[in-house]
Design a protein around this motif. Structure first.
Motif, PDB file in Angstrom:
ATOM      1  N   GLN A 194       0.745  -1.165   0.086  1.00  0.00           N
ATOM      2  CA  GLN A 194      -0.018  -0.011   0.051  1.00  0.00           C
ATOM      3  C   GLN A 194       0.804   1.361  -0.069  1.00  0.00           C
ATOM      4  O   GLN A 194       0.514   2.209  -0.785  1.00  0.00           O
ATOM      5  CB  GLN A 194      -0.897  -0.108   1.270  1.00  0.00           C
ATOM      6  CG  GLN A 194      -2.148  -1.080   1.182  1.00  0.00           C
ATOM      7  CD  GLN A 194      -3.062  -1.094  -0.139  1.00  0.00           C
ATOM      8  OE1 GLN A 194      -3.090   0.303  -0.665  1.00  0.00           O
ATOM      9  NE2 GLN A 194      -3.777  -2.060  -0.362  1.00  0.00           N
ATOM     10  N   ALA A 213      -3.395  -3.731  -8.326  1.00  0.00           N
ATOM     11  CA  ALA A 213      -3.655  -2.761  -7.663  1.00  0.00           C
ATOM     12  C   ALA A 213      -3.287  -1.441  -7.811  1.00  0.00           C
ATOM     13  O   ALA A 213      -4.230  -0.391  -7.561  1.00  0.00           O
ATOM     14  CB  ALA A 213      -2.893  -3.191  -6.152  1.00  0.00           C
ATOM     15  N   SER A 249      -5.844   1.877  -8.436  1.00  0.00           N
ATOM     16  CA  SER A 249      -5.366   3.122  -7.468  1.00  0.00           C
ATOM     17  C   SER A 249      -5.311   4.274  -8.503  1.00  0.00           C
ATOM     18  O   SER A 249      -5.871   5.185  -8.081  1.00  0.00           O
ATOM     19  CB  SER A 249      -4.258   3.055  -6.798  1.00  0.00           C
ATOM     20  OG  SER A 249      -4.218   1.806  -5.855  1.00  0.00           O
ATOM     21  N   ASN A 257     -10.500  -6.267  -3.237  1.00  0.00           N
ATOM     22  CA  ASN A 257      -9.223  -6.478  -2.688  1.00  0.00           C
ATOM     23  C   ASN A 257      -8.106  -7.219  -3.447  1.00  0.00           C
ATOM     24  O   ASN A 257      -7.881  -8.381  -2.928  1.00  0.00           O
ATOM     25  CB  ASN A 257      -9.107  -6.572  -1.217  1.00  0.00           C
ATOM     26  CG  ASN A 257      -7.866  -6.274  -0.639  1.00  0.00           C
ATOM     27  OD1 ASN A 257      -6.840  -5.920  -1.488  1.00  0.00           O
ATOM     28  ND2 ASN A 257      -7.719  -6.483   0.692  1.00  0.00           N
ATOM     29  N   LEU A 263      -5.046  -7.095  -3.858  1.00  0.00           N
ATOM     30  CA  LEU A 263      -3.668  -7.440  -3.308  1.00  0.00           C
ATOM     31  C   LEU A 263      -3.817  -8.544  -2.351  1.00  0.00           C
ATOM     32  O   LEU A 263      -2.801  -9.387  -2.071  1.00  0.00           O
ATOM     33  CB  LEU A 263      -3.266  -6.112  -2.399  1.00  0.00           C
ATOM     34  CG  LEU A 263      -2.566  -5.053  -3.530  1.00  0.00           C
ATOM     35  CD1 LEU A 263      -2.195  -3.947  -2.547  1.00  0.00           C
ATOM     36  CD2 LEU A 263      -1.392  -5.759  -4.074  1.00  0.00           C
TER      37      LEU A 263
END
Length: 1026
Positions: A73, A137, A141, A295, A297
């Motif tokens: 993250q 991911a 984002s 999610n 990840l």
């Protein structure tokens, strides 16, 4: 793009050249954005306020480093902030601009691997999985950033879009520099397609060797894509997966163990099992089992406690796994994994599966497992009964198309056999569940219907060989064949009784994955809830069904086991019965093994069998080389060095090395018949028994048109050409003007072997020049000829050929000093690798042009089966020297036969789809046949899509139109873009940034006046057509 706007801006000067030092030194996107903005402002040819600009921004994923999941993250946040800073600067500095943001996903280079420690310690599959999840991911984002910033679209003259899919390069283990141009073409096409407004029902871009058919803007959707005219799809739209009841009711009444601990595995009750263990890949490691669908990840999380064959979280009423079932029979069961973590953690216990593992990794897992069992105080290694589940093979299939030798059936079964042999030798009181590899191709259905919203581009990284092939293609059939081959080989291994030599050990095939039915929703679409967030790994819902199926398989007798996994059907747990209380083995099933496969007799020859039905020639002798059937060939000939001369092919000792066994030479030999000796002429004689020109026996007495000379370099080929033409003209059995001729040229090995001794004369340019002069002479003087130009092999693997003999240790060094003598990883060897690739690139460049396309009765075809050379191995680290002569340099008759088959099969494959590696495995039935649809030997012209279309080109300087006939070598097929399209497409400047990393490429539209003009074109540009 010049098709839409011929008014090109000149290429950038050194100030804006993306290869210039100042660009390379930039470390942030913000600095690069400043540099681009400044260069635009200083440009003398750009009107900064009036001209429209397109800026391409790339974030390079392979340069990121995140070793632990908790780091992801923060790494993603840093990249997104960097992109945001760059975009805000561009927003403040530029008017009339569209910024397109894309991800570059490649393989980390060696420097980055050293800087990022986990890239060196993780296995290849685990690193690929991590890189894929990080990419996805980051893509999500960036989408969220665009939504948050409203695509920076507060002005009508500025906006930002995100490319729908990253730019993905192939694995380094399978990519090569030779493939770089084709890969660059693919990425360029991807960029072009993503810049356009999406068109529903748009056909997939076609790529056929040298020709790419590009999509076109339409009258309804003529603009560059922006969020305003084409709202994007966000992955966050995916519906959340339901998490219904995952437990199972156990209705079995007799849960008791045996009265005394059994001594025979064939009398083993479920209650007797004390220890469970498992080996395999991410499906056993538990990747993403409980991940939220939004999610991605979390797919990196290994939910080992929920794993179908080895997880032990909670109990059977809430979590269905094999250990939780077995705990009903024995509360003291041990070995199962709990919670989350990798295989080294204590909570993994005897779950030694590794994410991304292939069959070659299983022997290491087995050793780690046995060490844990021996050293754990909770396990009585000698007396406790153990059930070990092994499930492997999916990742081998996923990469099979990149290296069919490494992932061959033979290597797969060897890896599994070595693993089982170790268990058989080291582990007492064990039953091994050997689960067949799942039938993987039905999983493609998840990526056919876009309404399911699966991240297909991500799965293309994880499993390219299954997802990429077109429906009903040869490539897809290869996947099916290897999948079934793996399954069949496992059965043959167990049926051999190899693991039933003592009463306390056996291996049982559990075949419930042999066939798969993809679960479906009531509306008929595939049900995504059975999959994790990546639509590749399986969710707890699917793992529950797998655990039930495995248990039921264990209680079903051999010969009557369930072979179908229907995920959507409720599965009830079976119970042991009074008449059958045991876990089923061959013995307690009254099943008779087929026994070991008959040991093949000794190979007495290297002949082949031909099964072709249509071996007839054309009805009339063809006048075009592009309509040449095998049976139309009347004459064969060959040029080259000792590999064509047959030097040492049948040598038994060093004295025989001086003999040229021309009759067994792969490309020109004609000894005996095809059933005894496999050569190209012997294959062709099945089509035309009157074939002329092949060599026989030893020496030069019957050499015919085999003019190869041992030790010849490329500079000597022109002399061979002259000698061959003279011999053909003088031969009374050959009609020089009318007979169709097939000439094979293979040369260059001696150039490479001696390159370090004469770098100027043996340079890649000279290599190509010498080949060109030879082809020019053929082109000028020989009618009706097709030339096979066999691409030079990768020569470095020759270093691995070793035999403890004088011939190998001494003669190999003298025969090829520049390859054999340098130390591993030395600068000298690195230089040879580079030159080898340049040789290949030079010859590809020569043949890809139209130099030899002006005659209807002449063609040169590059046959690339040696482009990526593999040397067969008996086992890891040990080369199969039966492919080499006694000096470990020249090749044996066995290799000659394999090269003959590979060359023939290459001839029957269209350009652009030819096999680029050798597959040296003995099989008498490997020879392909011409098909009814494609009866001709493939050339550049007949490899093009049919029917051909007349290409019309517009000459910009004069406005005149030139028409190319359908017979020309520049015939183009593809979609012609309508002339009514407005010319808005920008001019690309400095597109090399794609390979440079995190850099910008900027494109500039011409003036408003030029945008009003309309251009009608269909021009071939580097093999790309509209």
């Amino acid at each position: 793009m010049t098709l839409f706007n011929p008014a090109l801006i000149s290429p950038p000067s050194d100030e804006t050249n993306l290869y210039a030092p100042q660009f390379v030194q930039h470390s942030t996107l913000l600095e690069q954005a400043k540099e681009v903005s400044l260069s635009l402002q200083n440009s003398q040819v750009i009107d900064l306020d009036k001209d429209w600009k397109l800026v391409l921004l790339f974030a390079q994923v392979d340069q990121l480093c995140a070793c632990e999941q908790q780091q992801f993250q923060s790494v993603i946040k840093a990249v997104v902030e960097e992109v945001d800073d760059a975009l805000q600067l561009l927003h403040s500095q530029l008017r009339r601009a569209i910024v397109s943001v894309g991800l570059w996903v490649g393989e980390p280079d060696s420097f980055h691997k050293k800087m990022c420690r986990c890239l060196e310690t993780n296995n290849e599959g685990e690193s690929r999985l991590q890189r894929a999840m990080l990419s996805h991911a980051l893509q999500e984002s960036l989408d969220e950033l665009m939504i948050k910033r409203r695509w920076y679209g507060d002005r009508e003259d500025f906006t930002v879009i995100v490319q729908d899919t990253p730019f993905i390069t192939g694995p380094s283990s399978v990519s090569s520099e030779q493939q770089a141009p084709q890969q660059a073409d693919t990425l360029m096409v991807q960029m072009w397609t993503n810049l356009l407004q999406p068109i529903s029902g748009q056909h997939k871009t076609e790529h056929n060797g040298n020709i790419i058919a590009l999509p076109c803007p339409t009258e309804n959707k003529p603009f560059l894509r922006t969020e305003g005219n084409s709202p994007s799809y966000s992955q966050s739209d995916v519906s959340p997966l339901l998490h219904p009841f995952r437990g199972t009711v156990m209705l079995c009444e007799d849960l008791s163990p045996s009265l005394s601990t059994p001594t025979s595995v064939h009398e083993l009750r479920p209650g007797d099992i004390k220890v469970v263990a498992a080996l395999g890949d991410s499906l056993t490691a538990g990747n993403g089992i409980a991940s939220n669908p939004n999610n991605i990840l979390d797919v990196l999380s290994q939910y080992r406690g929920l794993s179908w064959s080895i997880g032990g979280d909670e109990n059977l009423t809430t979590v269905t796994t094999l250990p939780n079932i077995l705990k009903h029979f024995n509360h003291n069961l041990t070995g199962y994994s709990v919670g989350k973590g990798k295989q080294q953690t204590h909570q993994a216990f005897l779950n030694q599966a590794v994410a991304g593992a292939k069959s070659k990794n299983v022997p290491d897992q087995v050793r780690a497992l046995v060490a844990r069992m021996k050293n754990d105080s909770r396990i009585n290694f000698k007396s406790d009964w153990k059930v070990i589940s092994l499930f492997i093979g999916a990742n081998d299939i996923c990469d099979h198309c990149y290296n069919s030798l490494l992932y061959s059936k033979e290597n797969f079964i060897r890896n599994v056999r070595d693993s089982l042999d170790y268990l058989h030798k080291e582990v007492p009181r064990a039953l091994v569940n050997l689960i067949e590899p799942l039938h993987i191709t039905p999983l493609r259905e998840m990526h056919v219907d876009t309404s399911i919203k699966c991240p297909t581009w991500l799965v293309k990284i994880l499993c390219p060989c299954v997802i990429l092939p077109n429906p009903d293609s040869k490539a897809l059939q290869m996947v099916e064949d290897i999948n079934r081959g793996y399954q069949r080989m496992l059965n043959e291994l167990v049926e051999s009784s190899r693991y039933d030599t003592r009463s306390d050990f056996t291996v049982v095939i559990q075949p419930f994955f042999r066939e798969i039915i993809v679960p479906r929703l009531p509306d008929g679409r595939a049900d995504r809830s059975f999959f994790s967030a990546d639509c590749f790994h399986l969710s707890q819902k699917a793992q529950t069904q797998m655990a039930r199926s495995l248990w039921n398989n264990m209680l079903e007798p051999l010969g009557n086991k369930t072979i179908l996994q229907d995920f959507s059907v409720d599965i009830d747990l079976k119970c042991p019965t009074k008449s059958s209380p045991y876990i089923r083995t061959y013995n307690n099933s009254n099943y008779m093994y087929a026994g070991p496969s008959p040991t093949p007799g000794p190979i007495t020859n290297w002949g082949s069998d031909l099964s072709c039905v249509d071996v007839a020639p054309s009805d009339t002798v063809p006048s075009s080389v592009h309509k040449l059937r095998p049976a139309d060939i009347k004459v064969v000939a060959a040029l080259g060095d000792s590999l064509t001369a047959g030097t040492g092919a049948k040598a038994k000792n060093l004295f025989d090395l001086n003999r040229d066994y021309k009759g067994v030479s792969w490309s020109i030999g004609g000894d005996n018949t095809l059933e005894m000796v496999t050569t190209l002429p012997n294959i062709l004689r099945k089509f035309n028994p009157s074939l002329k020109g092949f060599s026989k026996g030893q020496g030069s007495r019957q050499k015919a048109f085999n003019v190869a000379v041992p030790g010849a370099k490329t500079s000597e080929i022109l002399v061979q050409v002259q000698a061959l033409i003279k011999a053909m003209r003088e031969n009374k059995e050959v009609n020089f003007e009318k007979d169709w001729k097939l000439v094979t040229i293979f040369v260059g090995g001696n150039d490479l072997c001696n390159y370090c001794l004469d770098q100027n004369n043996l340079s890649p340019k000279n290599y190509s020049q010498n080949i060109m002069l030879s082809l020019d002479m053929f082109y000028k003087e020989v009618p009706r000829v097709l030339i096979n130009l066999v691409e030079i092999l990768q020569i470095e693997p020759l270093k691995s050929v070793k035999r403890n003999t004088l011939g190998c240790s001494l003669m190999q060094r003298t025969s090829c000093p520049c390859v054999i003598n340098p130390a591993e990883n030395s600068p000298e060897l690195q230089e040879i690798r580079r030159i080898n690739l340049e040789y290949q690139a030079e010859i590809q460049h020569l043949i890809s042009g139209n130099r030899y396309d002006g005659k209807e009765d002449f063609a040169v075809v590059l046959q690339p089966f040696l482009q990526n050379s593999f040397i067969p191995h008996i086992k890891e680290g040990e080369v199969d020297t039966s492919f080499f002569s006694v000096d470990c340099f020249h090749i044996s008759e066995r290799s000659h036969s394999e090269m003959a088959v590979a060359l023939w099969n290459n001839m029957l494959e269209p350009i652009g789809k030819k096999q680029t590696y050798n597959n040296f495995t003995h099989d008498r039935s490997k020879i392909h046949c011409p098909s009814e649809a494609n009866p001709f030997i493939f050339t550049k012209i007949n490899s093009l899509p049919s029917p051909p279309v007349t290409a019309t080109t517009t000459t910009a300087s004069t406005g005149t139109t030139a028409t190319t006939s359908s017979n020309s070598a520049t015939t183009i097929t593809g979609v012609k873009c309508p002339s009514s399209l407005p010319v808005w497409v920008p001019v690309i400047v400095g597109f090399g940034s794609l390979l440079a990393g995190m850099v910008f490429t900027w494109l500039i539209l011409a003036s408003c006046q030029r945008r009003k003009s309309k251009v009608e074109k269909a021009v071939e540009m580097k093999g790309t057509v509209f």
